[in-house]
Motif scaffolding. Sequence first.
Motif, PDB file in Angstrom:
ATOM      1  N   ARG A  16       4.587  -4.961   8.924  1.00 19.14           N
ATOM      2  CA  ARG A  16       5.571  -5.292   7.890  1.00 19.14           C
ATOM      3  C   ARG A  16       5.236  -6.629   7.255  1.00 19.14           C
ATOM      4  NH1 ARG A  16      11.326  -3.780  10.888  1.00 19.14           N
ATOM      5  NH2 ARG A  16      10.862  -1.562  11.271  1.00 19.14           N
ATOM      6  N   GLY A  17       6.106  -7.039   6.358  1.00 16.76           N
ATOM      7  CA  GLY A  17       5.976  -8.349   5.749  1.00 16.76           C
ATOM      8  C   GLY A  17       4.724  -8.499   4.915  1.00 16.76           C
ATOM      9  N   GLU A  18       4.099  -9.671   5.019  1.00 20.02           N
ATOM     10  CA  GLU A  18       2.950  -9.991   4.181  1.00 20.02           C
ATOM     11  C   GLU A  18       1.758  -9.084   4.449  1.00 20.02           C
ATOM     12  OE1 GLU A  18       2.728 -12.029   1.558  1.00 20.02           O
ATOM     13  OE2 GLU A  18       4.893 -12.147   1.829  1.00 20.02           O
ATOM     14  N   LYS A  19       1.584  -8.673   5.696  1.00 23.66           N
ATOM     15  CA  LYS A  19       0.462  -7.785   6.007  1.00 23.66           C
ATOM     16  C   LYS A  19       0.616  -6.443   5.298  1.00 23.66           C
ATOM     17  CE  LYS A  19      -2.255  -6.022   9.880  1.00 23.66           C
ATOM     18  NZ  LYS A  19      -2.373  -5.939  11.359  1.00 23.66           N
ATOM     19  N   MET A  20       1.850  -5.912   5.323  1.00 26.63           N
ATOM     20  CA  MET A  20       2.119  -4.653   4.626  1.00 26.63           C
ATOM     21  C   MET A  20       1.932  -4.837   3.124  1.00 26.63           C
ATOM     22  SD  MET A  20       4.594  -3.232   2.487  1.00 26.63           S
ATOM     23  CE  MET A  20       6.042  -4.244   2.816  1.00 26.63           C
ATOM     24  N   ARG A  21       2.469  -5.922   2.603  1.00 27.09           N
ATOM     25  CA  ARG A  21       2.385  -6.167   1.164  1.00 27.09           C
ATOM     26  C   ARG A  21       0.928  -6.270   0.707  1.00 27.09           C
ATOM     27  NH1 ARG A  21       5.621  -7.998  -2.913  1.00 27.09           N
ATOM     28  NH2 ARG A  21       4.582  -9.238  -4.531  1.00 27.09           N
ATOM     29  N   ALA A  22       0.118  -6.987   1.458  1.00 28.64           N
ATOM     30  CA  ALA A  22      -1.295  -7.138   1.107  1.00 28.64           C
ATOM     31  C   ALA A  22      -2.009  -5.792   1.128  1.00 28.64           C
ATOM     32  CB  ALA A  22      -1.972  -8.123   2.056  1.00 28.64           C
ATOM     33  N   ALA A  23      -1.690  -4.965   2.138  1.00 26.54           N
ATOM     34  CA  ALA A  23      -2.333  -3.654   2.242  1.00 26.54           C
ATOM     35  C   ALA A  23      -1.953  -2.759   1.064  1.00 26.54           C
ATOM     36  CB  ALA A  23      -1.954  -2.990   3.563  1.00 26.54           C
ATOM     37  N   VAL A  24      -0.682  -2.794   0.673  1.00 22.69           N
ATOM     38  CA  VAL A  24      -0.216  -1.954  -0.434  1.00 22.69           C
ATOM     39  C   VAL A  24      -0.831  -2.406  -1.755  1.00 22.69           C
ATOM     40  CG1 VAL A  24       1.816  -1.319  -1.810  1.00 22.69           C
ATOM     41  CG2 VAL A  24       1.929  -1.267   0.692  1.00 22.69           C
ATOM     42  N   LEU A  25      -0.885  -3.711  -1.995  1.00 20.33           N
ATOM     43  CA  LEU A  25      -1.444  -4.200  -3.258  1.00 20.33           C
ATOM     44  C   LEU A  25      -2.946  -3.922  -3.339  1.00 20.33           C
ATOM     45  CD1 LEU A  25       0.492  -7.566  -3.716  1.00 20.33           C
ATOM     46  CD2 LEU A  25       0.982  -5.327  -4.710  1.00 20.33           C
ATOM     47  N   ALA A  26      -3.644  -4.066  -2.205  1.00 23.95           N
ATOM     48  CA  ALA A  26      -5.077  -3.741  -2.190  1.00 23.95           C
ATOM     49  C   ALA A  26      -5.282  -2.253  -2.447  1.00 23.95           C
ATOM     50  CB  ALA A  26      -5.687  -4.142  -0.850  1.00 23.95           C
ATOM     51  N   ARG A  48      -3.355   5.623   1.063  1.00 26.84           N
ATOM     52  CA  ARG A  48      -4.489   4.699   1.183  1.00 26.84           C
ATOM     53  C   ARG A  48      -4.109   3.460   1.993  1.00 26.84           C
ATOM     54  NH1 ARG A  48      -9.304   3.931  -1.857  1.00 26.84           N
ATOM     55  NH2 ARG A  48      -8.696   5.571  -3.339  1.00 26.84           N
ATOM     56  N   ALA A  49      -2.872   2.991   1.826  1.00 31.18           N
ATOM     57  CA  ALA A  49      -2.436   1.771   2.510  1.00 31.18           C
ATOM     58  C   ALA A  49      -2.023   2.019   3.955  1.00 31.18           C
ATOM     59  CB  ALA A  49      -1.276   1.135   1.754  1.00 31.18           C
ATOM     60  N   GLY A  50      -1.765   3.285   4.298  1.00 30.53           N
ATOM     61  CA  GLY A  50      -1.318   3.577   5.654  1.00 30.53           C
ATOM     62  C   GLY A  50       0.147   3.285   5.880  1.00 30.53           C
ATOM     63  N   VAL A  51       0.954   3.450   4.815  1.00 32.31           N
ATOM     64  CA  VAL A  51       2.396   3.250   4.943  1.00 32.31           C
ATOM     65  C   VAL A  51       3.114   4.476   4.392  1.00 32.31           C
ATOM     66  CG1 VAL A  51       2.153   0.757   4.673  1.00 32.31           C
ATOM     67  CG2 VAL A  51       2.660   2.157   2.665  1.00 32.31           C
ATOM     68  N   HIS A  52       4.405   4.582   4.689  1.00 28.55           N
ATOM     69  CA  HIS A  52       5.199   5.669   4.115  1.00 28.55           C
ATOM     70  C   HIS A  52       5.639   5.249   2.724  1.00 28.55           C
ATOM     71  CE1 HIS A  52       8.330   8.722   3.608  1.00 28.55           C
ATOM     72  NE2 HIS A  52       7.719   9.380   4.585  1.00 28.55           N
ATOM     73  N   LYS A  53       5.782   6.222   1.831  1.00 25.68           N
ATOM     74  CA  LYS A  53       6.133   5.874   0.453  1.00 25.68           C
ATOM     75  C   LYS A  53       7.508   5.228   0.353  1.00 25.68           C
ATOM     76  CE  LYS A  53       7.868  10.441  -0.950  1.00 25.68           C
ATOM     77  NZ  LYS A  53       7.664  11.549  -1.928  1.00 25.68           N
ATOM     78  N   THR A  54       8.398   5.519   1.315  1.00 24.34           N
ATOM     79  CA  THR A  54       9.707   4.862   1.279  1.00 24.34           C
ATOM     80  C   THR A  54       9.573   3.356   1.486  1.00 24.34           C
ATOM     81  OG1 THR A  54      10.013   5.343   3.642  1.00 24.34           O
ATOM     82  CG2 THR A  54      10.951   6.905   2.062  1.00 24.34           C
ATOM     83  N   THR A  55       8.544   2.956   2.238  1.00 23.03           N
ATOM     84  CA  THR A  55       8.287   1.527   2.414  1.00 23.03           C
ATOM     85  C   THR A  55       7.957   0.876   1.077  1.00 23.03           C
ATOM     86  OG1 THR A  55       7.454   1.883   4.649  1.00 23.03           O
ATOM     87  CG2 THR A  55       6.800  -0.169   3.568  1.00 23.03           C
ATOM     88  N   ILE A  56       7.172   1.580   0.271  1.00 25.04           N
ATOM     89  CA  ILE A  56       6.822   1.048  -1.047  1.00 25.04           C
ATOM     90  C   ILE A  56       8.057   0.967  -1.940  1.00 25.04           C
ATOM     91  CG2 ILE A  56       5.490   1.500  -3.149  1.00 25.04           C
ATOM     92  CD1 ILE A  56       3.299   2.651  -1.396  1.00 25.04           C
ATOM     93  N   TYR A  57       8.868   2.023  -1.937  1.00 24.11           N
ATOM     94  CA  TYR A  57      10.043   2.029  -2.806  1.00 24.11           C
ATOM     95  C   TYR A  57      11.081   0.994  -2.377  1.00 24.11           C
ATOM     96  CZ  TYR A  57       8.549   6.139  -5.417  1.00 24.11           C
ATOM     97  OH  TYR A  57       7.871   7.004  -6.241  1.00 24.11           O
ATOM     98  N   ARG A  58      11.072   0.587  -1.115  1.00 17.52           N
ATOM     99  CA  ARG A  58      11.984  -0.471  -0.686  1.00 17.52           C
ATOM    100  C   ARG A  58      11.572  -1.830  -1.242  1.00 17.52           C
ATOM    101  NH1 ARG A  58      12.224   2.154   4.499  1.00 17.52           N
ATOM    102  NH2 ARG A  58      10.544   0.812   5.256  1.00 17.52           N
TER     103      ARG A  58
END
Length: 204
Positions: A16-26, A48-58
């Motif tokens: 979560r947090g900055e690590k998740m954000r960096a992965a999603v933006l990359a 591609r980022a390895g997260v669920h799309k609901t994480t992105i929409y949050r």
Amino acid sequence: MESAEPSPKRPPAVGRGEKMRAAVLAATLAELTQTGYAALTVDGVARRAGVHKTTIYRNWSDSDRLVADALAGHFATDIPIPDTGAVEGDLRELARALVATMTTPAGRALLTTVLSDAVRVPRLAEIKNALFDDRFRRAEPVVTRAVERGELPAGTDPAELLRTLAAPIYFRLVFTGDPVDDTTADRAVRVTLAAAHAHALPAA
């Protein structure tokens, strides 16, 4: 008894947090490069980022804000302004830096986005304008110092000179698809200096 088929392998969790954000933006930049703006989807970025799309929409209300943050975050870093003591050396470093930046995956993602319908999205249009305006503003001291040293004619317009420097590089990147390398950058410097010395780049 037959064994159950293995479930599809999921990408490793990115936290979560900055690590998740960096992965999603990359992942967003990578998707822009591979698919283009029109075909980009939140589902594709999430996979591609390895997260669920609901994480992105949050964290991002839609794909446009996601793209805007990815581009702004990548290109917002400070750009060193060269000071070699001579205008030719300074312009050469600027031109080569532009080539190096725009031929990376992130640079290609920026080009494909600003050349698409994305420019109709107000937030993306603002970021595009801010990015290019910031580049010109940071590089203006190169021209100002050269005028003060007598290397360029008085009244040379810094913005016009920098546009002249960038134009041959972008022409190849956008229109012809010809190779873009340090040779392209050095040729752009020679053309720009010739135009400036011919008083073809005066302030308006």
